[in-house]
Scaffold this active site. Structure first.
Site, PDB file in Angstrom:
ATOM      1  N   HIS A 124       0.869  -1.180   0.000  1.00 51.64           N
ATOM      2  CA  HIS A 124       0.000   0.000   0.000  1.00 51.64           C
ATOM      3  C   HIS A 124       0.908   1.232   0.000  1.00 51.64           C
ATOM      4  O   HIS A 124       2.029   1.168   0.517  1.00 51.64           O
ATOM      5  CB  HIS A 124      -0.821  -0.058   1.298  1.00 51.64           C
ATOM      6  CG  HIS A 124      -1.897   0.972   1.446  1.00 51.64           C
ATOM      7  ND1 HIS A 124      -1.645   2.251   1.870  1.00 51.64           N
ATOM      8  CD2 HIS A 124      -3.223   0.901   1.233  1.00 51.64           C
ATOM      9  CE1 HIS A 124      -2.793   2.922   1.925  1.00 51.64           C
ATOM     10  NE2 HIS A 124      -3.761   2.135   1.539  1.00 51.64           N
ATOM     11  N   ASP A 201       2.897  -4.739   8.110  1.00 52.00           N
ATOM     12  CA  ASP A 201       1.741  -3.873   7.944  1.00 52.00           C
ATOM     13  C   ASP A 201       0.505  -4.776   8.028  1.00 52.00           C
ATOM     14  O   ASP A 201       0.167  -5.472   7.076  1.00 52.00           O
ATOM     15  CB  ASP A 201       1.826  -3.157   6.585  1.00 52.00           C
ATOM     16  CG  ASP A 201       0.549  -2.402   6.239  1.00 52.00           C
ATOM     17  OD1 ASP A 201      -0.408  -2.438   7.035  1.00 52.00           O
ATOM     18  OD2 ASP A 201       0.512  -1.779   5.159  1.00 52.00           O
ATOM     19  N   GLN A 204      -4.694  -4.927   6.839  1.00 55.14           N
ATOM     20  CA  GLN A 204      -5.719  -5.808   6.269  1.00 55.14           C
ATOM     21  C   GLN A 204      -5.817  -7.135   6.992  1.00 55.14           C
ATOM     22  O   GLN A 204      -6.893  -7.730   7.073  1.00 55.14           O
ATOM     23  CB  GLN A 204      -5.418  -6.078   4.785  1.00 55.14           C
ATOM     24  CG  GLN A 204      -5.598  -4.880   3.884  1.00 55.14           C
ATOM     25  CD  GLN A 204      -7.030  -4.363   3.854  1.00 55.14           C
ATOM     26  OE1 GLN A 204      -7.979  -5.095   4.082  1.00 55.14           O
ATOM     27  NE2 GLN A 204      -7.168  -3.080   3.578  1.00 55.14           N
ATOM     28  N   LYS A 227     -10.496  -0.645  10.407  1.00 55.44           N
ATOM     29  CA  LYS A 227     -10.658  -1.873   9.608  1.00 55.44           C
ATOM     30  C   LYS A 227     -10.911  -3.076  10.516  1.00 55.44           C
ATOM     31  O   LYS A 227     -11.088  -4.193  10.047  1.00 55.44           O
ATOM     32  CB  LYS A 227      -9.410  -2.111   8.750  1.00 55.44           C
ATOM     33  CG  LYS A 227      -9.178  -1.001   7.711  1.00 55.44           C
ATOM     34  CD  LYS A 227      -8.034  -1.352   6.792  1.00 55.44           C
ATOM     35  CE  LYS A 227      -7.390  -0.152   6.143  1.00 55.44           C
ATOM     36  NZ  LYS A 227      -8.022   0.261   4.904  1.00 55.44           N
ATOM     37  N   CYS A 365      -4.873   2.606  -3.553  1.00 58.68           N
ATOM     38  CA  CYS A 365      -3.633   3.107  -2.951  1.00 58.68           C
ATOM     39  C   CYS A 365      -2.477   2.153  -3.201  1.00 58.68           C
ATOM     40  O   CYS A 365      -1.601   1.974  -2.339  1.00 58.68           O
ATOM     41  CB  CYS A 365      -3.777   3.355  -1.452  1.00 58.68           C
ATOM     42  SG  CYS A 365      -4.980   4.611  -1.069  1.00 58.68           S
TER      43      CYS A 365
HETATM   44  C1  LIG Z   1      -2.411  -2.795   3.575  1.00 65.02           C
HETATM   45  C2  LIG Z   1      -2.721  -1.435   4.100  1.00 65.02           C
HETATM   46  N1  LIG Z   1      -1.782  -0.739   4.757  1.00 65.02           N
HETATM   47  C3  LIG Z   1      -2.019   0.467   5.256  1.00 65.02           C
HETATM   48  C4  LIG Z   1      -3.235   1.078   5.119  1.00 65.02           C
HETATM   49  C5  LIG Z   1      -3.424   2.462   5.656  1.00 65.02           C
HETATM   50  O1  LIG Z   1      -4.380   2.483   6.647  1.00 65.02           O
HETATM   51  P1  LIG Z   1      -4.959   3.876   7.175  1.00 65.02           P
HETATM   52  O2  LIG Z   1      -5.441   4.615   5.978  1.00 65.02           O
HETATM   53  O3  LIG Z   1      -6.050   3.469   8.102  1.00 65.02           O
HETATM   54  O4  LIG Z   1      -3.842   4.582   7.884  1.00 65.02           O
HETATM   55  C6  LIG Z   1      -4.250   0.411   4.446  1.00 65.02           C
HETATM   56  C7  LIG Z   1      -5.560   1.053   4.243  1.00 65.02           C
HETATM   57  O5  LIG Z   1      -6.173   0.963   3.210  1.00 65.02           O
HETATM   58  C8  LIG Z   1      -3.989  -0.876   3.922  1.00 65.02           C
HETATM   59  O6  LIG Z   1      -4.931  -1.557   3.273  1.00 65.02           O
END
Ligand SMILES: Cc1ncc(COP(=O)(O)O)c(C=O)c1O
Lengths: 407, 150
Positions: A124, A201, A204, A227, A365
């Site tokens: 991401h 990370d 998800q 999430k 993203c």
């Molecule tokens: C794999 C992954 N990492 C990081 C994020 C970033 O999360 P946030 O926007 O809640 O900070 C997301 C959100 O879509 C994600 O799917």
């Protein structure tokens, strides 16, 4: 499955009764954010109605109540991911801020010009850009381990990229664009064999499977509350205590200090050293309520049910002419990214919305992932524990008829 | 099944999406500008042939959703033979129509472009329809850089 009752779960989510353009809502955008159970909503109402004041500051009753609830939520997070201590749980705004925190504290202290940071091709943007910024600041180099066409990390290439120069590995546990679940235990073991710490990370992964940070032996694990059926604006950095102790603070201000004079400041102990300013009190407490709710259902039950949903959706999707699934990893979470011949994902998104079906259309993203597959965007249906096979049928029927309309 | 969408996806739009007009690279174009909508990933290159201040030919390449493809396809048809000033005026009218600021828009003055009036009800899709026109605007102002609707 021991007592997993999706209909009962659905009753706990008031928004699922909402009508969209006169149709029953079919909410399949859970990877973007998921809906909230009544228990989470109630905990916010309860706090602001009866228990709210600032935390860690007052001797008065309400401040004590808020502080107790706030710290109880930290303990819930700790138990949920099986961290060794409450001190290892730092509250931030979300996964994005969490990764930025690690980059700007751990990264800035330990990564120098010529060093390498290793990520994967399926990250991401929030696990790409903070490292690029750090590289710009330090002269370090960002390395990217490739994936194959199924959307799986090519492990042998990853291993080859682990070098003496690698100072940090930062990998997505489960990809939001593809659903791929990475072989994180293997990744961590290989990195540790070379003395390299690993950040996962988990944005998800966390709502879909049981996560045990001690068993994984990851050095950092980050995720967002929104999430995980909790509020937006709250997230978590888990870090091993020894690493966190050695890291400088992220931001300066109230709460993160022990003693301040105009000459020098003594920083507070963990985890407060990293929590400058008044935190998102209600949201932390509500995240605790979400965790209680999930723990009662059981993450393994959720994982088993969602895996059934994904299998069902995959079989149905493959029956549709002109539909291509993007991301077919062997190890995969409940995400179905797809494209349709000659129909742009945004048209799919708008058309399905008119049927009450919420999916995501876009680059998720993860623009490098889109480039890899040579598409500008995909449509993505992402499932949560409250989705049903009937909803998947509604989705597939919707896709069939929009293909007909487009001709 | 998609009754609610009939205002947005009119048959003309499907038609232009299936068979975009003026979909070609123009050799010896006088103006060439790229338009990009980072939110959607819609991307197009617009080519213009000019004779003084008259647009004698317009064509495009690129990929996008049905709304953006139909919009640029219709635009290349309608601006041919128009002066820069006339094209600018169309842009202004088109913008008013799609963003719905004017209550009583003269749809007749917009001719075929009126089929895109439906996007007004779909704020998330307005940029799909206007990307073509922002790109034309940049081309007429002779701004060589790629433009982006964000
Ligand atoms: C794999 C992954 N990492 C990081 C994020 C970033 O999360 P946030 O926007 O809640 O900070 C997301 C959100 O879509 C994600 O799917």
């Amino acid at each position: 499955m021991s007592g997993f009752d999706v209909n009962k779960i659905r009753q706990d989510f008031p928004i699922l009764a909402e009508k969209i353009r006169g149709k029953d809502l079919v909410y399949l955008d859970n990877a973007a954010t998921c809906q909230k159970p009544q228990a989470v909503i109630d905990s916010i109402v309860q706090l602001y109605s009866h228990d709210y004041a600032n935390v860690h500051r007052g001797v008065h009753t309400l401040s004590v109540r808020s502080t107790d609830k706030f710290e109880a939520a930290r303990t819930k997070v700790k138990s949920f991911i099986n961290a060794a201590s409450d001190k290892e749980i730092i509250f931030v705004r979300g996964a994005t801020e969490a990764i930025n925190l690690v980059a700007q504290t751990y990264g800035k202290t330990n990564i120098k010009a010529g060093d390498e940071i290793l990520i994967t091709a399926m990250e991401h943007h929030s696990n790409i850009v903070p490292w690029q910024m750090l590289c710009e600041q330090t002269g370090a180099v960002l390395k990217v381990a490739p994936m194959n066409h199924k959307g799986e990390l090519i492990y042998s290439e990853f291993e080859q990229l682990l070098s003496d120069k690698t100072k940090l590995v930062s990998v997505v546990h489960m990809s939001n664009a593809l659903g791929t679940i990475n072989p994180v235990k293997k990744i961590i073991a290989a990195a540790h064999a070379k003395g390299i710490p690993v950040l996962l990370d988990g944005a998800q992964a966390i709502p879909h499977m049981a996560v045990d940070v001690q068993e994984l032996d990851c050095d950092f694990y980050v995720f967002s509350g929104h999430k995980l059926y909790g509020p937006s604006g709250i997230g978590v950095v888990y870090g091993k205590q020894s690493l966190l102790e050695a890291m400088p603070p992220y931001q300066g201000g109230g709460d993160m200090i022990r003693k301040v004079t105009f000459v020098e400041t003594e920083y507070n102990v963990l985890p407060y050293k990293f929590e400058a300013g008044t935190p998102a009190i209600a949201d932390v407490i509500a995240l605790g309520a979400a965790i209680d709710y999930l723990a009662a259902i059981g993450m393994n039950n959720i994982a088993a049910y969602e895996s059934e949903l994904l299998d069902y959706a995959t079989v149905k999707a493959k029956q549709i002419d002109g539909l291509t699934i993007i991301g077919e990893a062997e190890e995969k979470g409940a995400i179905l990214s797809f494209t349709l011949n000659k129909i742009h994902p945004h048209d799919i998104g708008t058309m399905l919305d008119s049927l009450g079906i919420a999916i995501r259309a876009g680059h998720h993203c993860a623009m490098p992932v889109m480039d890899f597959y040579g598409v500008p965007a995909t449509a993505r249906a992402s499932f949560a524990m409250y989705n049903t096979k009937q909803e998947i049928d509604v989705l597939m029927a919707g896709i069939q008829s929009l293909i007909e309309v487009f001709g | 099944m998609f009754e609610d969408l009939r205002d947005l996806y009119q048959e003309v739009i499907f038609d232009h999406n299936r068979n975009p007009r003026n979909f070609r690279v123009m050799e010896n174009a006088d103006r060439q500008v790229e338009g990009f909508n980072p939110l959607c990933g819609d991307r197009l290159t617009l080519f213009l042939k000019m004779d003084g201040d008259v647009i004698t030919d317009a064509s495009f390449q690129g990929s996008g959703c049905a709304i953006s493809t139909a919009s640029v396809s219709l635009m290349t048809e309608i601006v041919k033979g128009k002066t820069e000033a006339e094209a600018q005026e169309l842009f202004t009218k088109f913008h008013e129509m799609t963003t719905g600021k004017e209550e009583h828009i003269n749809l007749e003055a917009l001719g075929k472009l009126a089929v895109l009036a439906g996007v007004r009800e779909y704020p998330a899709r307005v940029k799909c329809a206007t990307l073509a026109w922002h790109t034309l605007d940049a081309a007429l102002k002779n701004e060589a850089n790629a433009i982006s609707t964000e």
